[in-house]
Design an enzyme around this catalytic site. Structure first.
Site, PDB file in Angstrom:
ATOM      1  CB  CYS A  74      -0.736   0.126   1.175  1.00  0.00           C
ATOM      2  SG  CYS A  74      -1.665  -1.421   1.510  1.00  0.00           S
ATOM      3  CB  THR A  75       1.642   4.037  -1.838  1.00  0.00           C
ATOM      4  OG1 THR A  75       2.528   3.011  -2.287  1.00  0.00           O
ATOM      5  CG2 THR A  75       2.295   5.170  -1.664  1.00  0.00           C
ATOM      6  CG  ASN A 105       2.830  -1.967   2.761  1.00  0.00           C
ATOM      7  OD1 ASN A 105       2.832  -1.619   1.365  1.00  0.00           O
ATOM      8  ND2 ASN A 105       1.952  -1.980   3.576  1.00  0.00           N
TER       9      ASN A 105
END
Lengths: 253, 118
Positions: free
Chosen positions: A1-2, A178
């Site tokens: 994820c970002t 992450n």
């Protein structure tokens, strides 16, 4: 994820995220895609939480998953959660919970409570910093006023780090993938460097949902695990979500 | 396949995305009893939900006996629903009924973040 929170020159805060999920959970050899990721995409839905006919929060859900991973409480806060890998991980909390220790909170339910019930950015921040959880995570929290943004790095029982928007190198955006943001990301999964480069290239003057969407669309920030991109603006309570499908050639994570 | 370090320049043309990729909105009425809140959505998305859960079961089945795994999930995870904080257990029961999916499988999906870290 970002996840990214950015502040425009006029103080407006924007919060956006890519949700990546499904690593090593099966590979679809026909389509060259992660199998579970592919199955999750059709389930994505924006949920408008209403009480008494009024919206109290908006969140992005995978249908059937009732916890929250991304959401906005209009006029109050924006919130997203990125997965954190730790040896003392969620499975430890899960086993403890099965054995009768119910002191820790389930991630998705905790975020939903925080989103729907928090009266302010500070109250949400305090709760995220101190509540015992079943799993480690990175919480990306935005408020409704200039400078209100932070990344809270959590272990199951303690807070490991707090990074504030105002104290970042740029001073106008905060970015989380992450990996612990005070350490160098691993060479095999460095989404932080390209995302930071693209944010700097965009500049604060052009900060907005369109620009951040472009950053989140750049490979490998977007990759084969990316299920959706969500864009949020706290003051208007705006939430816009798009299903993502990274065209080949694309990074596997 | 491109290899690290990243090889794509910063995108400037991705927004606005294609309208077909825009996610729809569902209204969750918190004034309804928990068992009824998600019913319409769960019914509508039942085929996709079943396919996704089957994907998890296939994955589990690749390391253990799939029949035994399903029996275990259906029985043991269903019991967790009553131990979860309100209103979540009842919301899951409502979803399981509306989508016609065993409750244990819905619970497994909802605690997947905690288990996945294994």
């Amino acid at each position: 994820c970002t996840s990214i929170i950015a502040e425009a020159p006029n103080g407006t805060l924007y919060h956006a995220r890519n949700l990546d999920f499904g690593l090593f959970l099966g590979w679809d050899t026909e389509n060259d895609k992660w199998a579970l990721t592919e199955k999750l995409r059709p389930l994505i839905i924006n949920v408008d939480y209403q009480s008494g006919g009024k919206t109290v929060a908006r969140a992005v859900h995978f249908t059937g998953y009732i916890g929250v991973l991304t959401g906005v409480k209009p006029g109050v806060l924006t919130l997203s959660m990125n997965e954190r890998f730790q040896l003392d991980g969620g499975y430890v909390g899960f086993i403890k919970w099965l054995l009768g220790d119910h002191s820790g909170k389930w991630m998705g339910f905790f975020l939903r409570e925080t989103l729907v019930s928090s009266a302010s950015y500070e109250a949400a921040k305090s709760s995220i910093m101190t509540e015992e959880l079943l799993a480690p995570a990175y919480f990306i929290l935005g408020g409704n006023s200039s400078g209100q943004g932070c990344v809270i790095t959590r272990s199951r029982e303690t807070m490991d780090n707090l990074e504030e928007l105002k104290k970042t190198e740029s001073g106008w955006f905060i970015l989380q993938t992450n990996y612990d943001n005070w350490k160098t990301p691993p060479f095999f999964d460095d989404r932080r460097t390209p995302a930071t480069k693209c944010m700097n290239k965009m500049t604060k003057e052009k900060a907005g949902l369109a620009g951040i969407y472009n950053v989140l669309s750049t490979k490998p920030v977007m990759n084969l695990l990316t299920t959706y991109t969500a864009l949020m603006q706290v003051n208007s309570g705006y939430l816009e979500t798009y299903i993502r499908d990274c065209p080949q050639p694309c990074f596997p994570w | 396949q491109d290899v690290p370090p990243f090889t794509e320049d910063c995108r400037t043309d991705a927004y606005p995305p294609n309208e077909k990729d825009r996610v729809k909105t569902f209204v969750l009425n918190l004034d309804l009893p928990p068992k009824e809140r998600w019913s319409n959505l769960a019914k509508e998305k039942a085929p996709e939900l079943k396919a996704m859960i089957q994907s998890i079961i296939d994955l589990v089945g690749s390391v253990v006996n799939v029949t035994e795994a399903i029996a275990f999930i259906d029985k043991e995870f269903a019991l967790l629903a009553d131990q979860l904080p309100a209103p979540y257990g009842d919301e899951m029961k409502g979803i399981a009924t509306a989508a016609d999916i065993p409750l244990g499988q819905v619970v497994l999906y909802n605690v997947f973040y905690e288990i996945f870290t294994l």
